[in-house]
Scaffold this motif. Structure first.
Motif, PDB file in Angstrom:
ATOM      1  N   GLN A   1       6.875  -0.198   0.035  1.00 54.05           N
ATOM      2  CA  GLN A   1       5.600   0.717   0.280  1.00 54.05           C
ATOM      3  C   GLN A   1       4.916   0.801  -1.011  1.00 54.05           C
ATOM      4  OE1 GLN A   1       8.298   4.031   1.189  1.00 54.05           O
ATOM      5  NE2 GLN A   1       7.594   4.080   3.437  1.00 54.05           N
ATOM      6  N   GLN A   2       5.795   0.737  -2.239  1.00 55.63           N
ATOM      7  CA  GLN A   2       4.922   0.764  -3.486  1.00 55.63           C
ATOM      8  C   GLN A   2       3.904  -0.415  -3.671  1.00 55.63           C
ATOM      9  OE1 GLN A   2       6.952   1.632  -7.337  1.00 55.63           O
ATOM     10  NE2 GLN A   2       8.746   2.054  -6.124  1.00 55.63           N
ATOM     11  N   LEU A   3       4.323  -1.532  -3.131  1.00 62.09           N
ATOM     12  CA  LEU A   3       3.614  -2.579  -3.124  1.00 62.09           C
ATOM     13  C   LEU A   3       2.244  -2.406  -2.327  1.00 62.09           C
ATOM     14  CD1 LEU A   3       6.141  -6.013  -2.923  1.00 62.09           C
ATOM     15  CD2 LEU A   3       4.674  -5.097  -4.862  1.00 62.09           C
ATOM     16  N   VAL A   4       2.406  -1.769  -1.379  1.00 64.40           N
ATOM     17  CA  VAL A   4       1.192  -1.522  -0.372  1.00 64.40           C
ATOM     18  C   VAL A   4       0.199  -0.323  -1.076  1.00 64.40           C
ATOM     19  CG1 VAL A   4       0.451  -0.533   1.855  1.00 64.40           C
ATOM     20  CG2 VAL A   4       2.319  -2.362   1.988  1.00 64.40           C
ATOM     21  N   HIS A   5       0.988   0.797  -1.436  1.00 68.84           N
ATOM     22  CA  HIS A   5       0.196   1.837  -1.563  1.00 68.84           C
ATOM     23  C   HIS A   5      -0.210   2.086  -3.222  1.00 68.84           C
ATOM     24  CE1 HIS A   5       0.930   3.576   2.193  1.00 68.84           C
ATOM     25  NE2 HIS A   5       2.145   3.300   2.197  1.00 68.84           N
ATOM     26  N   THR A   6       0.308   1.219  -3.910  1.00 72.20           N
ATOM     27  CA  THR A   6       0.007   1.298  -5.443  1.00 72.20           C
ATOM     28  C   THR A   6      -0.770  -0.104  -5.605  1.00 72.20           C
ATOM     29  OG1 THR A   6       2.043   2.501  -5.945  1.00 72.20           O
ATOM     30  CG2 THR A   6       0.759   1.515  -7.768  1.00 72.20           C
ATOM     31  N   VAL A   7       0.006  -1.418  -5.249  1.00 70.44           N
ATOM     32  CA  VAL A   7      -0.648  -2.546  -5.808  1.00 70.44           C
ATOM     33  C   VAL A   7      -1.923  -3.020  -4.999  1.00 70.44           C
ATOM     34  CG1 VAL A   7      -0.062  -5.147  -6.328  1.00 70.44           C
ATOM     35  CG2 VAL A   7       1.570  -3.331  -6.762  1.00 70.44           C
ATOM     36  N   LEU A   8      -1.437  -2.947  -3.575  1.00 64.50           N
ATOM     37  CA  LEU A   8      -2.597  -3.460  -2.670  1.00 64.50           C
ATOM     38  C   LEU A   8      -3.676  -2.307  -2.564  1.00 64.50           C
ATOM     39  CD1 LEU A   8      -3.654  -5.428  -0.628  1.00 64.50           C
ATOM     40  CD2 LEU A   8      -2.100  -4.343   1.284  1.00 64.50           C
ATOM     41  N   ARG A   9      -3.651  -1.159  -2.816  1.00 62.04           N
ATOM     42  CA  ARG A   9      -4.356  -0.282  -2.532  1.00 62.04           C
ATOM     43  C   ARG A   9      -5.366  -0.304  -3.873  1.00 62.04           C
ATOM     44  NH1 ARG A   9      -4.555   4.434  -5.993  1.00 62.04           N
ATOM     45  NH2 ARG A   9      -6.048   5.971  -5.081  1.00 62.04           N
ATOM     46  N   ALA A  10      -4.674  -0.389  -5.194  1.00 61.82           N
ATOM     47  CA  ALA A  10      -5.582  -0.764  -6.305  1.00 61.82           C
ATOM     48  C   ALA A  10      -6.512  -1.948  -6.229  1.00 61.82           C
ATOM     49  CB  ALA A  10      -4.583  -0.915  -7.609  1.00 61.82           C
ATOM     50  N   TYR A  11      -6.008  -3.159  -5.660  1.00 66.84           N
ATOM     51  CA  TYR A  11      -6.704  -4.283  -5.574  1.00 66.84           C
ATOM     52  C   TYR A  11      -7.729  -3.960  -4.473  1.00 66.84           C
ATOM     53  CZ  TYR A  11      -7.954  -9.015  -4.894  1.00 66.84           C
ATOM     54  OH  TYR A  11      -8.738 -10.356  -4.857  1.00 66.84           O
ATOM     55  N   CYS A  12      -7.544  -3.402  -3.509  1.00 69.15           N
ATOM     56  CA  CYS A  12      -8.548  -3.209  -2.426  1.00 69.15           C
ATOM     57  C   CYS A  12      -9.812  -2.081  -3.101  1.00 69.15           C
ATOM     58  CB  CYS A  12      -8.094  -2.295  -1.426  1.00 69.15           C
ATOM     59  SG  CYS A  12      -7.115  -3.615  -0.159  1.00 69.15           S
ATOM     60  N   LEU A  13      -9.312  -1.164  -3.726  1.00 70.11           N
ATOM     61  CA  LEU A  13     -10.584  -0.393  -4.460  1.00 70.11           C
ATOM     62  C   LEU A  13     -11.195  -1.236  -5.563  1.00 70.11           C
ATOM     63  CD1 LEU A  13      -8.246   2.922  -5.730  1.00 70.11           C
ATOM     64  CD2 LEU A  13      -9.963   2.460  -3.623  1.00 70.11           C
ATOM     65  N   GLY A  14     -10.657  -1.940  -6.085  1.00 66.60           N
ATOM     66  CA  GLY A  14     -11.142  -2.850  -7.150  1.00 66.60           C
ATOM     67  C   GLY A  14     -12.260  -3.904  -6.355  1.00 66.60           C
ATOM     68  N   LEU A  15     -11.687  -4.276  -5.119  1.00 62.19           N
ATOM     69  CA  LEU A  15     -12.622  -5.130  -4.208  1.00 62.19           C
ATOM     70  C   LEU A  15     -13.661  -4.552  -3.946  1.00 62.19           C
ATOM     71  CD1 LEU A  15     -13.086  -7.576  -2.475  1.00 62.19           C
ATOM     72  CD2 LEU A  15     -11.735  -7.016  -1.099  1.00 62.19           C
TER      73      LEU A  15
ATOM     74  N   ARG B   1      -9.470  -7.325 -12.420  1.00 63.65           N
ATOM     75  CA  ARG B   1      -9.719  -6.422 -13.516  1.00 63.65           C
ATOM     76  C   ARG B   1     -10.677  -7.102 -14.329  1.00 63.65           C
ATOM     77  NH1 ARG B   1     -11.059  -3.177 -16.337  1.00 63.65           N
ATOM     78  NH2 ARG B   1      -9.962  -1.844 -17.842  1.00 63.65           N
ATOM     79  N   GLN B   2     -10.678  -8.405 -14.459  1.00 68.12           N
ATOM     80  CA  GLN B   2     -11.441  -9.184 -15.399  1.00 68.12           C
ATOM     81  C   GLN B   2     -12.777  -9.165 -14.615  1.00 68.12           C
ATOM     82  OE1 GLN B   2     -10.042  -9.192 -18.706  1.00 68.12           O
ATOM     83  NE2 GLN B   2     -11.353 -10.961 -18.760  1.00 68.12           N
ATOM     84  N   TYR B   3     -12.774  -9.453 -13.401  1.00 65.52           N
ATOM     85  CA  TYR B   3     -13.876  -9.418 -12.533  1.00 65.52           C
ATOM     86  C   TYR B   3     -14.971  -8.228 -12.549  1.00 65.52           C
ATOM     87  CZ  TYR B   3     -17.140 -10.666  -8.930  1.00 65.52           C
ATOM     88  OH  TYR B   3     -18.156 -11.167  -7.992  1.00 65.52           O
ATOM     89  N   LEU B   4     -13.978  -6.950 -12.521  1.00 70.68           N
ATOM     90  CA  LEU B   4     -14.743  -5.768 -12.707  1.00 70.68           C
ATOM     91  C   LEU B   4     -15.379  -5.444 -13.828  1.00 70.68           C
ATOM     92  CD1 LEU B   4     -15.155  -2.972 -11.157  1.00 70.68           C
ATOM     93  CD2 LEU B   4     -12.965  -2.228 -12.063  1.00 70.68           C
ATOM     94  N   ALA B   5     -14.524  -6.075 -15.127  1.00 73.50           N
ATOM     95  CA  ALA B   5     -14.860  -5.785 -16.479  1.00 73.50           C
ATOM     96  C   ALA B   5     -16.472  -6.613 -16.677  1.00 73.50           C
ATOM     97  CB  ALA B   5     -13.859  -6.133 -17.164  1.00 73.50           C
ATOM     98  N   VAL B   6     -16.571  -7.631 -16.132  1.00 78.09           N
ATOM     99  CA  VAL B   6     -17.835  -8.405 -16.673  1.00 78.09           C
ATOM    100  C   VAL B   6     -18.941  -7.991 -15.572  1.00 78.09           C
ATOM    101  CG1 VAL B   6     -16.406 -10.535 -17.251  1.00 78.09           C
ATOM    102  CG2 VAL B   6     -17.092 -10.350 -14.733  1.00 78.09           C
ATOM    103  N   LEU B   7     -18.414  -7.461 -14.517  1.00 75.38           N
ATOM    104  CA  LEU B   7     -19.546  -6.819 -13.795  1.00 75.38           C
ATOM    105  C   LEU B   7     -20.095  -5.398 -14.302  1.00 75.38           C
ATOM    106  CD1 LEU B   7     -18.213  -7.267 -10.075  1.00 75.38           C
ATOM    107  CD2 LEU B   7     -20.135  -8.614 -11.132  1.00 75.38           C
ATOM    108  N   LEU B   8     -19.293  -4.601 -14.885  1.00 85.26           N
ATOM    109  CA  LEU B   8     -19.651  -3.477 -15.696  1.00 85.26           C
ATOM    110  C   LEU B   8     -20.427  -3.804 -16.942  1.00 85.26           C
ATOM    111  CD1 LEU B   8     -16.312  -1.339 -14.866  1.00 85.26           C
ATOM    112  CD2 LEU B   8     -18.660  -1.024 -13.891  1.00 85.26           C
ATOM    113  N   GLY B   9     -20.323  -4.759 -17.667  1.00 88.17           N
ATOM    114  CA  GLY B   9     -20.947  -5.383 -18.827  1.00 88.17           C
ATOM    115  C   GLY B   9     -19.776  -4.947 -20.097  1.00 88.17           C
ATOM    116  N   GLU B  10     -18.613  -4.794 -19.667  1.00 89.75           N
ATOM    117  CA  GLU B  10     -17.759  -4.537 -20.868  1.00 89.75           C
ATOM    118  C   GLU B  10     -17.225  -5.923 -21.327  1.00 89.75           C
ATOM    119  OE1 GLU B  10     -14.440  -2.583 -18.727  1.00 89.75           O
ATOM    120  OE2 GLU B  10     -15.705  -0.602 -18.629  1.00 89.75           O
TER     121      GLU B  10
END
Length: 761
Positions: free
Chosen positions: A171-185, A257-266
């Motif tokens: 359940q943690q893999l879904v509600h923490t890991v997969l959820r975070a990945y989907c939010l980043g996507l 995480r890296q993809y989000l960083a380059v899109l944000l200009g970080e």
């Protein structure tokens, strides 16, 4: 009152009305009549008109249409959509459910999480390729749950979580890991979408921006998403997973995480994304498919007027190559817009063309990213503004070593100083030219067909700008008398710098629009001769204009040498080298264009290439239609068809035409050899050395191919005793010509006919 009693009631009303008032009686009688008609309608029977309709349809001729003016398109489409599985997104087949049965809240195995993430990566890159979100990312049931209107921050999969309940590892893999990945996507869709929509692109043709009524978690901050991804990385380390599985999930989370960083200009390290994705690729075999996590039933709840489309299937291998290509394009976009390239306008223009001609062609997001780098702010690079770029372009081309274009002259505030007055006039002209000048960079960031089309729309604008440039040059000459040189006929001529600069860019755009026409294959075989002749004509005009500028640069150099102004001398020398390279390249273009015009014209004279039968068309009207983008020009009017025919009449017989082609190609190869000796600083191709060398090689190969084909034509002619060009079927019977497709040419802009001897049956 019952329906049966309605006629009797109206009859009584009519009798009383006769006694009281005639108008009341009339109304009562009409009411009684309408009541009878209404009652008779319900008594009508129902009959099957299928056979009658089929019989009537057989009376129509094939292709004949029957149109009812009151049967609108809306009604027609509505009639087709209802209960049609191919058109009605709300249609539910018998035995099926409206919603998908998959429970997004249940726990999943780690290897299933890996497969879902990889599938999302495949669908995301398909969206970048131009497919709609409804076919790609939105088919994910986990993404759909997060975007659901009844979902609120913190955007969880669960309904009514019970606080204090400890989740299992799955359940943690879904509600923490997969959820975070989907939010980043979701955020990695929102940010590129903003970049694409803020720049020039063409909806549906390049990119589908439609969100189908969904909101991409607008209230969720990117900092919260980054924190969720960091929490997901810690979660992966805390749950008990095999080492290789844990590394595989971490690699995917780090990529997001890296993809989000380059899109944000970080960060600007796009190359690191390639490394991260390589790690994900090496562990893809661990994934366990879970197709139930994706469904096309989501489309039933999306706001769309288009028919439902099947879910897109993208292989991991294909997606991996696409992601690698996207990241490589971003790395190249950053490199080509670095400070040391942006300081030279011509180097930057070459860089934009080099980026546009990367193979395969960069996608819409990469091209929009390059536009954003160039035009997203007032500064094109550090300490290089758009104003500086335009002023440098004018100075490098026409005013090198001249105080008129010196940036210091624009800082003088003394009203009586001629430099102040001249700078004000030049600044006013630059304000009018500014938008079209920036379009020289912006337009190249489109697809090929759009580049050509926007170029043809820019030509009349630049032509009208040339009028403004002439007026400004007159003002500059009035304030500071410009030096004159003797012209061809002994009459004094002036440089007219702004006119020369505007005309240079206008002719360049005109020539490129013709060359892009060859690349996009819009010309018919019988039009090649005329279009290459026109290209040669404009190339000659451009070469003459550059030589005119070169004369004044040489004269200015003599004055500067005496004054010992080292900075101006260096500027003038650099400009002389660059203009010399431009003259050689435009002369090469002219010679190649004239050679191909002669070869194609000879093949037309021999009737090997013949125009299609057009019983309704006139040659002059066809010429006007093809020259339409250039017909409105005032300062460089397009040549007439009579002028084209007069030029063609002097080409001579077959041997003379082939000899002229060979001689022209020989001179063109000499020009190319001289250009190859120039350094990147001299010819201004810093940063694009590889593309420069490849293009020169392609031009040399084209020259060789032209000589080979003319030699082949002469051999066939001599073999069959046809040393002179003659019309008729004789040469057509022995000579066969094929025109290579763009992908099979030595250079996309040069169509060299492939000549061979026709085989006898």
């Amino acid at each position: 009152m019952p329906q049966d009693g309605l006629p009797e009631a109206t009859h009584e009303l009519a009798v009383k009305g006769d006694e009281a008032d005639g108008s009341l009686a009339t109304a009562a009688r009409r009411l009684a009549q309408e009541a009878k008609q209404a009652l008779s309608f319900g008594a009508r029977g129902v009959s099957d008109v299928t056979e009658e309709f089929a019989a009537a349809a057989k009376q129509l001729r094939p292709g004949q249409l029957v149109k009812d003016e009151y049967f609108t398109l809306f009604e027609a489409v509505g009639a087709l959509e209802i209960m049609d599985p191919k058109m009605d997104s709300g249609y539910v087949p018998p035995g099926d459910t409206f919603d998908a049965d998959f429970d997004v809240c249940r726990g999943l195995e780690a290897i299933e999480i890996i497969w879902i993430i990889d599938e999302l990566l495949c669908l995301e890159i398909a969206w970048h390729d131009g497919y709609p979100l409804s076919q790609t990312v939105f088919t994910s049931l986990h993404i759909d749950r997060l975007l659901s209107p009844d979902n609120r921050k913190p955007y969880t999969f669960l309904y009514g979580e019970v606080p204090g309940v400890e989740l299992s590892d799955e359940q943690q893999l879904v509600h923490t890991v997969l959820r975070a990945y989907c939010l980043g996507l979701i955020k990695c869709i929102q940010l590129p979408l903003h970049i694409v929509q803020s720049q020039n692109f063409y909806e549906e043709e390049d990119f589908v921006t439609h969100l189908f009524g969904q909101e991409l978690l607008e209230k969720l901050k990117t900092d919260d998403v980054a924190k969720a991804l960091d929490d997901a990385l810690r979660c992966v380390r805390n749950v008990h997973l095999p080492a290789d599985v844990a590394e595989a999930i971490e690699a995917r989370l780090w990529f997001r995480r890296q993809y989000l960083a380059v899109l944000l200009g970080e960060s600007s390290d796009w190359s690191n994304l390639i490394t991260r994705h390589e790690k994900a690729n090496s562990s893809h075999e661990l994934a366990k498919p879970l197709p139930a996590a994706f469904s096309d039933k989501v489309q039933r709840q999306l706001a769309t007027s288009t028919p439902p489309r099947p879910m897109l299937e993208v292989s991991w291998t294909h997606a991996y190559k696409k992601w690698t290509k996207l990241c490589a394009d971003m790395v190249e976009a950053d490199r080509l817009t670095s400070v040391w390239i942006c300081q030279s306008p011509h180097c930057l223009q070459r860089a934009t063309w080099a980026f546009a001609y990367r193979e395969p062609q960069p996608g819409t997001f990469a091209r929009a990213y390059l536009q954003d780098r160039l035009l997203g702010s007032d500064m094109i690079a550090e300490d290089v503004s758009h104003f500086d770029l335009l002023l440098t372009d004018i100075r490098d081309l026409v005013l090198a070593g001249d105080p008129l274009a010196d940036p210091a002259s624009f800082q003088i505030e003394v009203p009586t100083d001629p430099r102040h007055l001249c700078s004000r006039h030049i600044g006013s002209f630059m304000d009018k030219a500014f938008e079209e000048y920036l379009n020289l960079y912006r337009m190249v960031c489109q697809n090929r067909c759009r580049i050509r089309r926007t170029f043809t729309q820019t030509i009349p604008i630049l032509d009208s700008l040339e009028t403004v440039a002439k007026e400004t040059d007159e003002e500059l000459h009035r304030i500071s008398s410009q030096r004159s040189l003797p012209g061809p006929e002994g009459t004094p001529v002036r440089l007219n710098p702004l006119t020369s600069w505007t005309r240079y860019h206008k002719i360049s755009i005109m020539a490129k629009s013709i060359q892009l026409g060859f690349e996009t294959d819009i010309y018919l075989p019988d039009e090649l001769c005329a279009m290459y002749w026109l290209l040669g004509t404009y190339s000659l005009t451009q070469s003459s204009g550059l030589k005119h500028i070169e004369r004044f640069l040489l004269d200015r150099m003599k004055t500067l040498t005496k004054a010992r102004n080292s900075r101006y001398v260096a500027e003038t020398l650099a400009s002389q080298d660059w203009i010399r390279s431009l003259v050689l390249l435009w002369e090469t273009t002219r010679l190649l264009a004239v050679a191909l015009a002669n070869l194609c014209g000879t093949l037309m004279d021999l009737d090997v290439i013949s125009p299609p039968a057009r019983s309704y068309a006139q040659e002059r009207l066809l010429w006007d239609a093809r020259m339409k983008p250039y017909m409105t020009l005032v300062h460089d009017p397009v040549p007439s068809i009579d002028e084209f025919h007069r030029t063609r009449q002097g080409t001579g017989d077959l041997s003379t035409a082939c000899e002229a082609v060979d001689q022209g190609i020989k001179t063109a190869k000499q020009h190319l050899a001289e250009v190859k000796k120039m350094s990147p600083q001299q010819a201004k191709y810093l940063g694009t050395e590889e593309q420069w060398a490849r293009e020169l090689k392609q031009l040399e190969t084209t020259c060789v191919a032209l000589v080979v084909q003319t030699s082949q034509l002469m051999k066939i002619s001599e073999k069959h005793g046809k040393k002179e060009a003659r019309k008729g079927d004789s040469m057509r019977e022995v000579v066969e010509v094929s025109l290579p497709e763009p992908a099979k040419r030595y250079h996309l802009w040069w169509v060299v006919p492939q000549i061979s001897e026709r085989k006898r049956s």
